[in-house]
Design a protein around this motif. Sequence first.
Motif, mmCIF file in Angstrom:
data_model
loop_
_atom_site.group_PDB
_atom_site.id
_atom_site.type_symbol
_atom_site.label_atom_id
_atom_site.label_comp_id
_atom_site.label_asym_id
_atom_site.label_seq_id
_atom_site.Cartn_x
_atom_site.Cartn_y
_atom_site.Cartn_z
ATOM 1 N N VAL A 104 0.839 -1.204 0.000
ATOM 2 C CA VAL A 104 0.000 0.000 0.000
ATOM 3 C C VAL A 104 0.871 1.250 0.000
ATOM 4 C CG1 VAL A 104 -1.599 1.351 1.416
ATOM 5 C CG2 VAL A 104 -2.029 -1.075 1.020
ATOM 6 N N ARG A 105 1.937 1.256 0.829
ATOM 7 C CA ARG A 105 2.828 2.426 0.888
ATOM 8 C C ARG A 105 3.500 2.684 -0.456
ATOM 9 N NH1 ARG A 105 6.485 0.286 5.297
ATOM 10 N NH2 ARG A 105 7.875 1.960 4.643
ATOM 11 N N ILE A 106 3.934 1.621 -1.119
ATOM 12 C CA ILE A 106 4.599 1.789 -2.419
ATOM 13 C C ILE A 106 3.601 2.273 -3.465
ATOM 14 C CG2 ILE A 106 5.812 0.598 -4.288
ATOM 15 C CD1 ILE A 106 7.017 -1.256 -2.157
ATOM 16 N N LYS A 107 2.397 1.703 -3.461
ATOM 17 C CA LYS A 107 1.393 2.119 -4.450
ATOM 18 C C LYS A 107 1.013 3.591 -4.249
ATOM 19 C CE LYS A 107 -2.945 0.681 -6.586
ATOM 20 N NZ LYS A 107 -2.321 0.332 -7.878
ATOM 21 N N GLU A 108 0.908 4.018 -2.993
ATOM 22 C CA GLU A 108 0.586 5.424 -2.719
ATOM 23 C C GLU A 108 1.685 6.359 -3.228
ATOM 24 O OE1 GLU A 108 0.053 5.384 1.483
ATOM 25 O OE2 GLU A 108 -2.079 4.846 1.384
ATOM 26 N N LEU A 109 2.897 5.836 -3.407
ATOM 27 C CA LEU A 109 4.024 6.644 -3.863
ATOM 28 C C LEU A 109 4.043 6.812 -5.384
ATOM 29 C CD1 LEU A 109 6.592 7.997 -2.584
ATOM 30 C CD2 LEU A 109 7.811 5.872 -3.088
ATOM 31 N N SER A 110 3.208 6.043 -6.097
ATOM 32 C CA SER A 110 3.295 6.004 -7.563
ATOM 33 C C SER A 110 3.083 7.379 -8.195
ATOM 34 C CB SER A 110 2.290 4.998 -8.121
ATOM 35 O OG SER A 110 0.967 5.377 -7.773
ATOM 36 N N GLY A 111 2.112 8.149 -7.717
ATOM 37 C CA GLY A 111 1.853 9.469 -8.281
ATOM 38 C C GLY A 111 3.027 10.410 -8.100
ATOM 39 N N GLU A 112 3.601 10.411 -6.904
ATOM 40 C CA GLU A 112 4.757 11.268 -6.622
ATOM 41 C C GLU A 112 5.940 10.873 -7.492
ATOM 42 O OE1 GLU A 112 7.941 11.831 -2.984
ATOM 43 O OE2 GLU A 112 5.837 11.441 -2.478
ATOM 44 N N LEU A 113 6.150 9.561 -7.681
ATOM 45 C CA LEU A 113 7.248 9.091 -8.525
ATOM 46 C C LEU A 113 7.102 9.609 -9.952
ATOM 47 C CD1 LEU A 113 7.468 5.397 -7.265
ATOM 48 C CD2 LEU A 113 9.215 7.136 -6.960
ATOM 49 N N ALA A 114 5.883 9.527 -10.489
ATOM 50 C CA ALA A 114 5.650 9.981 -11.864
ATOM 51 C C ALA A 114 5.885 11.483 -11.993
ATOM 52 C CB ALA A 114 4.230 9.615 -12.286
ATOM 53 N N ARG A 115 5.426 12.240 -10.992
ATOM 54 C CA ARG A 115 5.579 13.700 -11.055
ATOM 55 C C ARG A 115 7.034 14.124 -10.987
ATOM 56 N NH1 ARG A 115 1.161 13.379 -7.581
ATOM 57 N NH2 ARG A 115 2.508 13.702 -5.767
ATOM 58 N N GLU A 116 7.863 13.363 -10.271
ATOM 59 C CA GLU A 116 9.259 13.756 -10.063
ATOM 60 C C GLU A 116 10.205 13.159 -11.098
ATOM 61 O OE1 GLU A 116 10.453 13.051 -6.059
ATOM 62 O OE2 GLU A 116 8.976 14.429 -5.208
ATOM 63 N N GLY A 117 9.646 12.549 -12.138
ATOM 64 C CA GLY A 117 10.496 12.064 -13.227
ATOM 65 C C GLY A 117 10.941 10.625 -13.109
ATOM 66 N N TYR A 118 10.313 9.852 -12.223
ATOM 67 C CA TYR A 118 10.634 8.430 -12.100
ATOM 68 C C TYR A 118 9.481 7.625 -12.696
ATOM 69 C CZ TYR A 118 13.901 10.385 -8.695
ATOM 70 O OH TYR A 118 14.867 11.130 -8.074
ATOM 71 N N GLY A 119 9.318 7.764 -14.013
ATOM 72 C CA GLY A 119 8.157 7.188 -14.685
ATOM 73 C C GLY A 119 8.074 5.679 -14.567
ATOM 74 N N LYS A 120 9.193 4.980 -14.781
ATOM 75 C CA LYS A 120 9.163 3.515 -14.749
ATOM 76 C C LYS A 120 8.967 2.995 -13.330
ATOM 77 C CE LYS A 120 11.509 2.460 -19.036
ATOM 78 N NZ LYS A 120 10.245 1.922 -19.586
ATOM 79 N N LEU A 121 9.575 3.670 -12.343
ATOM 80 C CA LEU A 121 9.326 3.274 -10.946
ATOM 81 C C LEU A 121 7.862 3.485 -10.577
ATOM 82 C CD1 LEU A 121 12.268 4.437 -8.622
ATOM 83 C CD2 LEU A 121 11.385 2.138 -8.968
ATOM 84 N N GLY A 122 7.300 4.613 -11.064
ATOM 85 C CA GLY A 122 5.892 4.874 -10.806
ATOM 86 C C GLY A 122 5.008 3.822 -11.444
ATOM 87 N N GLU A 123 5.367 3.405 -12.658
ATOM 88 C CA GLU A 123 4.602 2.358 -13.336
ATOM 89 C C GLU A 123 4.685 1.049 -12.579
ATOM 90 O OE1 GLU A 123 4.834 0.003 -17.611
ATOM 91 O OE2 GLU A 123 5.667 2.032 -17.463
ATOM 92 N N MET A 124 5.867 0.740 -12.037
ATOM 93 C CA MET A 124 6.022 -0.480 -11.237
ATOM 94 C C MET A 124 5.175 -0.401 -9.970
ATOM 95 S SD MET A 124 9.474 -1.998 -9.464
ATOM 96 C CE MET A 124 9.621 -3.748 -9.092
#
Length: 790
Positions: A104-124
Amino acid sequence: MISSKQTRQLLEIDKIIAKFYSKNIRSEIGKTYVRDIKPLTSIEALKDWQALYREFERYIDVKGDFPWDDRLMPIGDLLEAGKSQGVLFGEELLPFKCMLGLAVRIKELSGELAREGYGKLGEMARQFADFGDEVKAMSVVDEDGRLYDSASVKLAEIRNELDVAKRQARSIGQKIISDQSLSSKLQDQVIAMRNGRYVLLVKKDLAPSFPGIFVDYSSSGNSVYMEPHALVTMNNKIAMLLEDERREERRICQKLTEMLLSRERAILKAQDLIGQIDLMWGIYYFLQANDWTLPEMEEKSSFYLNNAHHPLLEPKAVPIDVHCGRNFKALVITGPNTGGKTVALKTVGLCVYLAWCGLPIPAREGSRIGQFSSLEADIGDEQSIEQNLSTFSGHVKRIIDMLAQADDRSLFLIDELGAGTDPEEGAALGIAILETFLKKGSLVLATTHHNSIKRYALLTQNVETASVDFDPETLQPKYKLLLGVPGKSNALLIAKRLGMPDEVLEIAKRELKGSDTSMEDLIERLRAKLSALEEKEKELANETAKLKAAKRELERQLSGIEERRERILAEAERRAKKIVKEAQESAKLLLKELSKTHNLADAHRTFAKMREQTDKILDDIEREEVTRIESKSSIAEGRIPRVGDKVKILGTNATGIVESVDNEKATIQSGPIKVDVSLKKIRVIEESDKKEGQSIKINIERPQNVPSSIMIRGMRVSEAMPLVETYLDKAFRAGYREVTIIHGRGEGILRQEVHALCRRLPYVEDFRLGGPGEGGYGVTIVRFVNKGGS
């Protein structure tokens, strides 16, 4: 890429993974993931994995950590136990709570990852299922795996009644202990618990007269546990409540188990993703401590290994450079026994295998691995006892299997080609096998002792030879791989050094065919020449490296001297202006004081004269400053800036692009603003580079696998700054426009040194502290000058 279990065993992949990768992984989930890792199925999947890892690496460099839980445990066996038993209890449920909470914690981080330029990490992160309801349901399990009272209303009621009953039982027991008629019969004044019932410890000889029921002997046997009659009713009530509690806990756990089993696929997927994250963490720290690399992946079915070594031979492993697939499709390696031929095959095989698993390989930067549909190896003298096959028969059967699956993207490693049978027939069969693989377009690396196969390799197009170097004086192998030259077996030389009688050696020489002898002599001359050339090349490389280092140091020193000179002059001019202005202010104050006297006219004349002198000094300073600045302009060197040129506005740190030129001024776009600047205050950036490029063209290969950031937090200045300077040089040549230096906040010493270095480096356009979400004052963002697509 497909590879058989036998090839994996021959290449000792499991041993290498256990020894080198697992120790940096934090959880059993990650260790299981890497232990079971297999080659990926396509080059696209492999490139995606490497891109994902690079983002993870950058995230750790900038953020310092990724969500994690050290209590993680594999849950596959627990799910199977839940299916067979129908219910999981207490500590069996706790691993699910930890894993789902982390998911749950990692999934909640997905939006922040995408916004900060970590697109593939956000997709994961988005691949994790939504476990919000499950995490809420699992919150009834405490950190020890016990159910909270609030797990259900009924459980809370039962446990409340149970607490009351236990207090009442202890109260009754205390009254019995206080009864003088009974206390004398007690061995100890303590209420104990035996078999779930409250009891008292009674002296053995007085037990028959004690009003109660025998329960158990003490450990010494000198006393017995008795349940007083007064406690029987309350003990019965407690026993019933305990059974009610157990049934209610089972009902709750059964419901939680059913919930988890209904999400089995999603939970196993989450475990797999967590295993990948832990593997990336392990790779990150493994690469910090080892001189391995993630190779560049390419579409062509080929490989190039730079300074590759076999990790199980460390620290004795001799690195080799080896390649195949670009200029030739087959590489035949020859040379004496124990010279390193088999090690070379295994080194190539494990590097290709590990690379296709997405793991670092034991080689240096610049290594490349291509696209392969399959990798198979036939190495060693293993016999198949079960199938009653001889050594030769076993090898033949293995090669038949290889030929059946060979295509233009296969890679095959064959040790001792044509061995194990009659030499002439074996050599002929070896040549036929090589030719068949070539017709199918496969890549082949083979070792051999047969001269016929050596001749075939020398004379056949698309086939290259190589040999392992050997010192004829010491009879010791050098373990170096020499491409382009076949090797000698050196059997007669070795026999002579070991004391073989001369008459025996003479007979052996007569038996050798003349053509073979001539070829052996030719090979020896070629080997000696190549060995000498390699020594010269090594000396030249060392001298070149020293010259380049000296040139860089000289350029750095000259740049630093020039910068310090400019800084000193600018500071001197600033101080001079300040002194003059302070003098003028003092004169004003003096005039104000004198105005109070009768000599006002004299005071004004004195002030005017002083003002005239100071104004002249200021004018001289400003003219000197303008002259100094204009002497560095492009105009002063005979070049007029043109539209599109990148320029520096002299006297400032500002740069920009020329948008228009009008008479003696230019309009420059500098960041978000436009400014009009005199041509005498503009210098075209990279002018010297372009001039040099007109006469000399140097093709410098860009460094590979240079990260987008470097971590120096916690280092001393003396150890950090050489690393930063080397890193910035590599990053600029690798084509980065912007990189991050992570120095931490601290006292600001590292930050100041980094900024001073950035000011000195000519290829640094500008630099700034990190903004929100970038690391703030703990990082410096460095921007390089635009190399114009070079």
